[in-house]
Write a protein that holds these residues in place. Structure first.
Motif, mmCIF file in Angstrom:
data_model
loop_
_atom_site.group_PDB
_atom_site.id
_atom_site.type_symbol
_atom_site.label_atom_id
_atom_site.label_comp_id
_atom_site.label_asym_id
_atom_site.label_seq_id
_atom_site.Cartn_x
_atom_site.Cartn_y
_atom_site.Cartn_z
ATOM 1 N N UNK A 488 22.906 13.601 -14.813
ATOM 2 C CA UNK A 488 23.134 12.332 -14.127
ATOM 3 C C UNK A 488 21.812 11.667 -13.751
ATOM 4 N N UNK A 489 20.839 12.460 -13.286
ATOM 5 C CA UNK A 489 19.530 11.911 -12.927
ATOM 6 C C UNK A 489 18.871 11.266 -14.144
ATOM 7 N N UNK A 490 18.843 11.986 -15.279
ATOM 8 C CA UNK A 490 18.178 11.465 -16.466
ATOM 9 C C UNK A 490 18.904 10.237 -17.004
ATOM 10 N N UNK A 491 20.241 10.270 -17.031
ATOM 11 C CA UNK A 491 20.992 9.122 -17.541
ATOM 12 C C UNK A 491 20.748 7.878 -16.684
ATOM 13 N N UNK A 492 20.704 8.053 -15.378
ATOM 14 C CA UNK A 492 20.441 6.905 -14.503
ATOM 15 C C UNK A 492 19.051 6.326 -14.751
ATOM 16 N N UNK A 493 18.063 7.205 -14.947
ATOM 17 C CA UNK A 493 16.710 6.720 -15.204
ATOM 18 C C UNK A 493 16.631 6.018 -16.563
ATOM 19 N N UNK A 508 9.670 5.803 -22.931
ATOM 20 C CA UNK A 508 9.055 7.111 -23.131
ATOM 21 C C UNK A 508 9.692 8.116 -22.167
ATOM 22 N N UNK A 509 10.092 9.265 -22.724
ATOM 23 C CA UNK A 509 10.676 10.337 -21.922
ATOM 24 C C UNK A 509 9.816 11.582 -22.114
ATOM 25 N N UNK A 510 9.414 12.185 -20.997
ATOM 26 C CA UNK A 510 8.538 13.363 -21.073
ATOM 27 C C UNK A 510 9.035 14.443 -20.117
ATOM 28 N N UNK A 511 9.003 15.695 -20.601
ATOM 29 C CA UNK A 511 9.269 16.868 -19.774
ATOM 30 C C UNK A 511 8.085 17.810 -19.925
ATOM 31 N N UNK A 512 7.532 18.229 -18.778
ATOM 32 C CA UNK A 512 6.380 19.129 -18.802
ATOM 33 C C UNK A 512 6.352 19.905 -17.499
ATOM 34 N N UNK A 521 9.859 12.692 -16.605
ATOM 35 C CA UNK A 521 9.281 11.362 -16.453
ATOM 36 C C UNK A 521 9.913 10.401 -17.461
ATOM 37 N N UNK A 522 10.288 9.205 -16.970
ATOM 38 C CA UNK A 522 10.826 8.137 -17.815
ATOM 39 C C UNK A 522 9.966 6.897 -17.565
ATOM 40 N N UNK A 523 9.360 6.380 -18.645
ATOM 41 C CA UNK A 523 8.468 5.228 -18.528
ATOM 42 C C UNK A 523 8.934 4.137 -19.483
ATOM 43 N N UNK A 524 8.849 2.903 -19.042
ATOM 44 C CA UNK A 524 9.238 1.785 -19.898
ATOM 45 C C UNK A 524 8.135 0.732 -19.889
ATOM 46 N N UNK A 525 8.251 -0.217 -20.805
ATOM 47 C CA UNK A 525 7.284 -1.311 -20.916
ATOM 48 C C UNK A 525 7.910 -2.629 -20.473
ATOM 49 N N UNK A 526 8.895 -2.538 -19.566
ATOM 50 C CA UNK A 526 9.697 -3.701 -19.214
ATOM 51 C C UNK A 526 9.081 -4.586 -18.152
ATOM 52 N N UNK A 527 9.952 -5.165 -17.330
ATOM 53 C CA UNK A 527 9.520 -6.224 -16.431
ATOM 54 C C UNK A 527 8.727 -5.722 -15.239
ATOM 55 N N UNK A 576 5.961 4.300 -10.057
ATOM 56 C CA UNK A 576 4.681 3.605 -10.153
ATOM 57 C C UNK A 576 4.846 2.406 -11.075
ATOM 58 N N UNK A 577 4.282 1.286 -10.661
ATOM 59 C CA UNK A 577 4.253 0.095 -11.512
ATOM 60 C C UNK A 577 3.006 -0.696 -11.172
ATOM 61 N N UNK A 578 2.330 -1.184 -12.195
ATOM 62 C CA UNK A 578 1.126 -1.993 -11.978
ATOM 63 C C UNK A 578 1.465 -3.418 -11.557
ATOM 64 N N UNK A 579 2.749 -3.774 -11.563
ATOM 65 C CA UNK A 579 3.153 -5.109 -11.141
ATOM 66 C C UNK A 579 4.125 -5.725 -12.132
ATOM 67 N N UNK A 580 4.479 -6.961 -11.916
ATOM 68 C CA UNK A 580 5.423 -7.661 -12.773
ATOM 69 C C UNK A 580 4.903 -7.721 -14.210
ATOM 70 N N UNK A 581 5.846 -7.373 -15.142
ATOM 71 C CA UNK A 581 5.507 -7.415 -16.554
ATOM 72 C C UNK A 581 4.702 -6.227 -17.035
ATOM 73 N N UNK A 582 4.452 -5.223 -16.157
ATOM 74 C CA UNK A 582 3.610 -4.078 -16.522
ATOM 75 C C UNK A 582 4.409 -2.792 -16.699
ATOM 76 N N UNK A 583 5.734 -2.875 -16.725
ATOM 77 C CA UNK A 583 6.539 -1.675 -16.903
ATOM 78 C C UNK A 583 6.601 -0.856 -15.633
ATOM 79 N N UNK A 584 7.359 0.254 -15.690
ATOM 80 C CA UNK A 584 7.521 1.136 -14.532
ATOM 81 C C UNK A 584 7.649 2.568 -15.011
ATOM 82 N N UNK A 585 7.186 3.494 -14.174
ATOM 83 C CA UNK A 585 7.250 4.923 -14.482
ATOM 84 C C UNK A 585 7.924 5.639 -13.327
ATOM 85 N N UNK A 586 9.019 6.347 -13.615
ATOM 86 C CA UNK A 586 9.731 7.150 -12.626
ATOM 87 C C UNK A 586 9.482 8.623 -12.941
ATOM 88 N N UNK A 587 9.048 9.375 -11.934
ATOM 89 C CA UNK A 587 8.690 10.780 -12.115
ATOM 90 C C UNK A 587 9.486 11.631 -11.142
#
Length: 736
Positions: A488-493, A508-512, A521-527, A576-587
């Motif tokens: 459920x956690x991964x699907x929501x992310x 991008x999906x990463x397990x380590x 970790x789930x990272x996107x290049x979105x808004x 973490x997100x660098x701001x609008x248009x810079x994507x977001x990373x959930x860890x």
């Protein structure tokens, strides 16, 4: 020089000349003081009446709030009056001031009366003289009744009726009976003097509550009753119930139509006014004798700081600490002036603090109201969209030929939108369970990378347009966790990343594992996320800005569930997100555990190609027909039953391999069906599967106690149902 008059004589003459007009003035002022004291007394009595009526109205409004919450019951919405009867009994038990609760249809027929057991024959209120019921039907708004004797005993009660609307149509009238003693408590709480008489009167002139207590059926005097009818608020002078002469301040509530009367004995009120005038005359004489010699000096001595206090008082509320107050307190001429200055300082600080508190409360109320409105709007949007698609697809299926491209597309849309609605309902239920602490984790040792790979593969199969744009990097990381909740956690992310990124942007999906922690970790290049939004991103119902068409959808539950579930696993989630248009990373970080030495082989259940004898028990005709069609198309022989008694009879005669049983049936519930089937003598007892819309832990426990092999919560995915039936008939047991 000796013939010149002494200063003392001149002062005496001046005092003599000044005493006469002062005494005349004192008499005039005494008269106005008497009238002022009487008026002040009247205003105080009216203020007490207003306070009492506000308390009565607030209590009745609170009762109506509870009644409205009861009227919104899902059981009443579905017409399940038995469940609504049980739910109402629980509400009645929590309301010590309520005597009874009734439910009537629009024709006046009682459908529920908690004085009688469910199913008992109940009267029709439309056949008797019941203006309160008729008024609710006519005006479609709540009605507060008058004092009436109870139907069983002579103990009077107050009926409050509420119309129950569904889609703008009046469906029911919900009614509760209030004990008059509940309102008598408000009189006791008012701390009125023992010599005063306080009474609450209904629209017929009967005493609802009175101190001293009146007998049942007593009415107010004719003169007082005429005064009430003449004006809703006023002051009445006349005899009261016990024959005493009194002044009575009365006020009628616009909400309930009831009137409160506060009677003060005439002698007590006159004595207060005359005593005040006597004190004024005596004080005037003493003041004249004492003040003549010191008037000039004292006027100058006192006037200066008083003027400063007046100037400071005018500035209270406009500046934090008036400078004049500080000057008076630093060099006080008179102690009282110093105390007034101190009191004004405290008043200024209190006023400022109260103003700040009021502003904070207003902001909080505005934010809560705005959040509520936004949530309801989002929920309505998210439910209407899939419903619209399902309705349109059903119409396409009706018009198109079987096997046509349009029919296949409609099938896909219905399945996808139904899954979306089920996911939305599950998220809402999960939030409720988490808030009440009813989520229990079934932890096991598992490889987070293997789980993520499987979940990602399934997710890509349902989103083929994104499958090529998802990049994965999985390294083995073992954790002690609940498999379903981690999925459920991964699907929501993943869903969150997809919502807020364009189709051509990668995910991008990463397990380590790092520093003794498993990392998902789930990272996107979105808004991306603005810096000021990050502290609120995991709060309930919080979403990033969207346009009016809400292309991303959702109601702001997914990330909140991720955070709560991660914390229940002794982990955490960060963004973490660098701001609008810079994507977001959930860890997501979880405590890592030791990998097992060797994994046991997983035994796959043997698939059965032949069909099974399936008994389907479902009272909903549409659901029963569709389930029967689906099972028949999959090769099973199906018999159906719409009631519990019919299900037991078919099971005895037909002896099925497996029975799919709904819990909520019109005659006996699914639990009783399971008990009766288990009591039958079978060489090969059928497997029993409960299918219900109730999925709380107590519901699962009750199902297993009744003899079910498995409990499934609606809606059940066809593939999952197929796997369950294979597992049950091949191995005899499956884990829920």
């Amino acid at each position: 020089m000796s013939s010149l008059p002494h200063l003392r004589s001149k002062l005496l003459l001046l005092a003599a000349v000044g005493v006469v007009p002062v005494l005349v003035l004192s008499l005039v002022l005494g008269y106005f003081l008497v009238e002022h004291e009487k008026d002040t007394f009247r205003q105080a009595a009216r203020a007490r009446n207003r306070t009492f009526l506000t308390a009565v109205d607030s209590q009745i409004l609170g009762y109506l709030g509870t009644l409205r919450a009861l009227a919104a019951s899902a059981s009443l919405e579905e017409g399940d009056l038995k469940s609504f009867h049980e739910e109402t009994q629980r509400v009645l038990a929590s309301q010590p001031d309520w005597r009874n609760v009734l439910l009537l249809d629009i024709l006046g027929q009682q459908l529920m009366n908690l004085r009688f057991p469910f199913g008992a024959r109940l009267p029709n209120e439309a056949q008797i003289d019941n203006p309160g019921f008729q008024q609710v039907i006519a005006e479609k708004r709540p009605f507060i009744g008058n004092l009436n004797p109870g139907p069983v005993s002579s103990i009077p009660g107050l009926a409050v009726r509420l119309p129950v609307m569904r889609d703008g149509v009046l469906r029911y009238v919900l009614e509760f009976i209030v004990e008059p003693a509940a309102l008598a408590k408000l009189i006791d709480a008012g701390a009125y003097p023992q010599s005063w008489v306080v009474a609450l009167v209904d629209r017929n002139g009967h005493f609802i509550a009175r101190r001293p207590k009146a007998s049942n059926g007593d009415r107010v005097s004719a003169g007082f009753w005429a005064a009430i009818h003449q004006t809703p608020e006023g002051w009445y002078h006349g005899k009261i119930l016990d024959g005493r002469d009194a002044y009575t301040a009365y006020m009628t509530s616009e909400f309930t139509g009831w009137t409160v009367g506060l009677s003060i004995p005439s002698g007590e009120m006159d004595a207060i006014a005359y005593r005040a005038s006597l004190y004024m005359i005596l004080g005037t004489l003493v003041s004249l004798l004492s003040a003549l010699a010191f008037a000039y000096w004292l006027s100058h001595y006192i006037a200066a700081p008083i003027a400063m206090l007046a100037a400071a008082a005018r500035r209270i509320g406009r500046e934090p600490q008036p400078a004049a107050l500080t000057a008076v307190r630093s060099d006080p001429h008179v102690r009282e002036v110093f105390e007034v200055a101190s009191a004004l300082e405290e008043a200024a600080a209190s006023l400022q603090e109260r103003e700040m508190l009021r502003e904070r409360e207003q902001r909080a109320l505005f934010a809560a109201d705005k959040a509520k409105d936004e949530f309801l709007a989002m929920l309505g949007h998210e439910l209407r969209n899939p419903l619209s698609s399902i309705v349109a697809s059903a119409h396409v299926l009706r018009l198109s030929k079987p096997g046509a491209a349009a029919a296949l597309l409609a099938h896909e849309v219905i399945e996808r939108q139904a899954q979306q609605m089920a996911r939305l309902v599950e998220d809402l239920l999960d939030v409720s369970r988490l808030a009440m602490g009813k989520v229990n984790l079934q932890c096991e040792r598992l490889d987070l990378a293997a789980l993520a790979e499987r979940v990602l593969h399934t997710w890509q199969q349902t989103r083929r347009n994104r499958s090529s744009r998802v990049q994965a990097d999985f390294s083995s990381a073992w954790v002690q966790a609940d498999r379903a909740r981690m999925e459920q956690i991964l699907l929501n992310l993943l869903d969150n990343a997809e919502k807020f990124s364009a189709p051509d942007e990668r995910i991008y999906v990463r397990v380590s594992s790092e520093d003794g922690e498993a990392i998902l970790q789930v990272r996107d290049e979105g808004q991306g996320i603005a810096p000021e939004e990050i502290p609120h991103i995991f709060k309930l119902f919080v979403q990033g800005p969207q346009s009016l068409d809400r292309p991303q959808g959702g109601i702001g539950l997914g990330l909140s569930l991720v955070q709560r579930l991660a914390e229940m696993h002794r982990g955490e989630v960060t963004v973490y997100s660098a701001g609008r248009g810079q994507g977001a990373t959930f860890t997501v970080r979880l405590p890592i555990t030791q990998a097992p030495g060797r994994l046991p082989a997983v035994e796959q259940p043997a698939a059965r190609s032949e069909g099974r004898r399936v008994l389907l028990v479902e009272d909903n005709e549409d659901g029963r027909q569709m389930m029967e069609t689906m099972l028949t198309l999959e090769g099973h022989t199906v018999r159906t039953a719409a009631t519990g008694a019919a299900a037991v009879r078919v099971a005895l005669e037909w002896r099925p391999d497996i029975a799919l049983i709904d819990i909520g049936l019109p005659d006996i519930d699914g639990h009783e069906v399971a008990r009766r089937v288990r009591a039958l003598a079978f060489d090969h007892p059928p497997k029993l599967v409960a299918i219900s819309g109730f999925g709380q832990p107590d519901d699962l426990h009750n199902a297993y106690e009744a003899g079910f092999d498995l409990h499934l919560t609606k809606p059940v995915a066809p593939q999952f149902l197929r796997d369950v039936m294979n597992a049950l008939t091949s191995k005899g047991q499956v884990n829920n």
